[in-house]
Design an enzyme around this catalytic site. Structure first.
Site, short mmCIF file in Angstrom:
data_model
loop_
_atom_site.label_atom_id
_atom_site.label_comp_id
_atom_site.label_asym_id
_atom_site.label_seq_id
_atom_site.Cartn_x
_atom_site.Cartn_y
_atom_site.Cartn_z
N ARG A 78 -9.50 3.36 -31.21
CA ARG A 78 -10.19 2.79 -32.37
C ARG A 78 -10.53 3.86 -33.40
O ARG A 78 -10.47 3.62 -34.58
CB ARG A 78 -11.50 2.11 -31.94
N SER A 99 -16.95 -3.32 -26.07
CA SER A 99 -17.71 -4.14 -25.13
C SER A 99 -19.21 -3.91 -25.31
O SER A 99 -20.00 -4.85 -25.29
CB SER A 99 -17.29 -3.82 -23.70
N LYS A 138 -20.70 4.71 -16.43
CA LYS A 138 -21.13 3.57 -17.25
C LYS A 138 -21.99 2.61 -16.45
O LYS A 138 -21.68 2.29 -15.31
CB LYS A 138 -19.90 2.80 -17.77
N HIS A 152 -9.28 -5.97 -26.68
CA HIS A 152 -8.48 -5.68 -25.49
C HIS A 152 -7.27 -6.60 -25.43
O HIS A 152 -6.15 -6.17 -25.12
CB HIS A 152 -9.31 -5.90 -24.21
#
Length: 157
Positions: free
Chosen positions: A90, A128, A41, A17
């Protein structure tokens, strides 16, 4: 002044990040690092803990502001004079999700641009979720996250 919003759940904020944030600061005068709640989430850290980690990670960046918003990110950007939302990519799976998100945001406010940064090759595997899994398994993740996150992990034990 060119303002951008970099939204995410940041659970926790990672060096990936921060890499995208640093690169975005080459283009924008001010970046708001926005903790945006994703109800889909399950978070390891509370909103307050994540904000503390984020503030610690960017304390040396005077043109970065940390904030929290529980609503549509594009609406937050409108309210704060931002003309761009920053997103990191990504892999192909990220692209598919971000493509849909971009279309939805454009429907709400076509004047706000989505700006995508490809993850650096050294950072492309960092998420994460993975960092949390590694840390929970006893792996030293200090090369993957800023010191403020390591402190939060220590406090959570």
């Amino acid at each position: 002044m060119k303002i951008a919003v970099y939204p995410g759940s940041f659970d926790p904020i990672t060096n990936g990040h921060l890499d995208i944030l640093k690169r975005s600061l080459k283009i924008f005068d001010k970046v708001i690092l926005l903790l945006a709640v994703n109800p889909k989430k399950k978070s390891r850290f509370s909103v307050e803990e994540r904000l503390e980690m984020m503030r610690g990670a960017v304390k040396d960046y005077p043109n970065v502001e940390v904030d929290f918003f529980d609503g549509l990110t594009v609406k937050y950007a409108e309210e704060h004079g931002a003309k761009a939302l920053i997103r990191g990519l990504r892999a192909v799976t990220d692209f598919e999700y971000e493509f849909q998100l971009s279309a939805g945001n454009a429907y709400v406010d076509p004047s706000i641009e989505m700006v995508f940064f490809m993850a650096g090759k050294e950072m492309s595997f960092i998420s994460s979720s993975m960092v949390n899994e590694l840390e929970e398994s006893g792996v030293d993740v200090s090369d993957l996250v800023p010191p403020s996150v390591i402190e939060a992990y220590k406090k959570s034990k």
